[in-house]
Design a protein around this motif. Sequence first.
Motif, PDB file in Angstrom:
ATOM      1  N   GLU A   1     -16.854  37.385 -79.381  1.00  0.00           N
ATOM      2  CA  GLU A   1     -16.223  38.364 -80.262  1.00  0.00           C
ATOM      3  C   GLU A   1     -15.651  37.721 -81.516  1.00  0.00           C
ATOM      4  O   GLU A   1     -15.386  38.409 -82.505  1.00  0.00           O
ATOM      5  CB  GLU A   1     -15.111  39.113 -79.527  1.00  0.00           C
ATOM      6  N   PHE A   2     -15.454  36.406 -81.514  1.00  0.00           N
ATOM      7  CA  PHE A   2     -14.880  35.738 -82.665  1.00  0.00           C
ATOM      8  C   PHE A   2     -15.947  35.303 -83.664  1.00  0.00           C
ATOM      9  O   PHE A   2     -15.617  34.766 -84.721  1.00  0.00           O
ATOM     10  CB  PHE A   2     -14.064  34.513 -82.230  1.00  0.00           C
TER      11      PHE A   2
ATOM     12  N   GLN B   1      -9.307  46.255 -78.683  1.00  0.00           N
ATOM     13  CA  GLN B   1     -10.761  46.363 -78.733  1.00  0.00           C
ATOM     14  C   GLN B   1     -11.219  46.962 -80.056  1.00  0.00           C
ATOM     15  O   GLN B   1     -12.225  46.533 -80.627  1.00  0.00           O
ATOM     16  CB  GLN B   1     -11.260  47.218 -77.569  1.00  0.00           C
TER      17      GLN B   1
ATOM     18  N   ARG C   1      -9.617  46.759 -82.942  1.00  0.00           N
ATOM     19  CA  ARG C   1      -9.449  45.746 -83.982  1.00  0.00           C
ATOM     20  C   ARG C   1     -10.541  44.690 -83.898  1.00  0.00           C
ATOM     21  O   ARG C   1     -11.076  44.251 -84.916  1.00  0.00           O
ATOM     22  CB  ARG C   1      -8.075  45.078 -83.851  1.00  0.00           C
ATOM     23  N   ALA C   2     -10.872  44.285 -82.674  1.00  0.00           N
ATOM     24  CA  ALA C   2     -11.924  43.281 -82.498  1.00  0.00           C
ATOM     25  C   ALA C   2     -13.279  43.808 -82.973  1.00  0.00           C
ATOM     26  O   ALA C   2     -14.058  43.086 -83.601  1.00  0.00           O
ATOM     27  CB  ALA C   2     -12.012  42.863 -81.033  1.00  0.00           C
TER      28      ALA C   2
ATOM     29  N   ASP D   1     -13.229  43.840 -86.801  1.00  0.00           N
ATOM     30  CA  ASP D   1     -13.400  42.481 -87.319  1.00  0.00           C
ATOM     31  C   ASP D   1     -14.831  41.998 -87.116  1.00  0.00           C
ATOM     32  O   ASP D   1     -15.400  41.319 -87.982  1.00  0.00           O
ATOM     33  CB  ASP D   1     -12.433  41.522 -86.624  1.00  0.00           C
ATOM     34  N   SER D   2     -15.401  42.358 -85.971  1.00  0.00           N
ATOM     35  CA  SER D   2     -16.778  41.947 -85.689  1.00  0.00           C
ATOM     36  C   SER D   2     -17.753  42.578 -86.672  1.00  0.00           C
ATOM     37  O   SER D   2     -18.691  41.926 -87.139  1.00  0.00           O
ATOM     38  CB  SER D   2     -17.149  42.327 -84.258  1.00  0.00           C
TER      39      SER D   2
END
Length: 236
Positions: free
Chosen positions: A34-35, A117, A119-120, A123-124
């Motif tokens: 996810e990063f 989730q 926010r992730a 960002d993804s």
Amino acid sequence: MASEAPTTETTSSEPQARQIVYCGVCTLPPEYCEFGGTAKKCKEWLEENHPEMHEKLYSEGKALSPVHLTELGKAPFQQPHPMGLCHCFCNIIVLICNIFSTEAIAATLATLSVDAQKRAAKDSQKKEAKAAAAEAKAAETKAQAQVLIKRVERNKRKYVTAVSGLEAHGMDLKKIAKEWGKKFATGSSVTKTASGGEEVVVQGDNSDEIFDWVVDVAGVPEANVDCIEDKKKKAT
């Protein structure tokens, strides 16, 4: 009668190797996909190749469920061990869970998990868009990059062939120089240009052979390859 020496069974104390799964897209462990900038592709790869791990990582409420919290809240208070702070810490957690509603805690954690989730995912998406834009820009630059093959005249009608622009098409100049040196059985090296760039200089007139190699082997479009002749100026 000689007594037989007692046999003792030895057990191996060597640690067993852990099998770690690495993502086939970003090469990171799935917990860290996810990063990166390819989270969506990583998730699809994991679902296809390791469905159980995908279910564990991406299913909602897998971390702390209301059932787990309820069981924790019902746990009895334990007397702390004289030498163990670990038990004291566990007792504090039990007290907190007994004071507050376990259902409320579970609901709060679930809400925080959903927000995290979101926010992730946002960002993804940004990282994926940025990576796609960089890839498109690199492809456009590569499509417009020109390879210049220059036939340079030296003293006494001797020539060298200087080739520039190969790095824009993802080629390693040192490897190319070594390969051409073997191919043409002559000297070949990477040198600096007057503009600060680098080019491969091959001894002898090999411009036609190098042109064919760049187009046929390296796959550079013929329209992106230009051959020129640099004649030595006669002294007046």
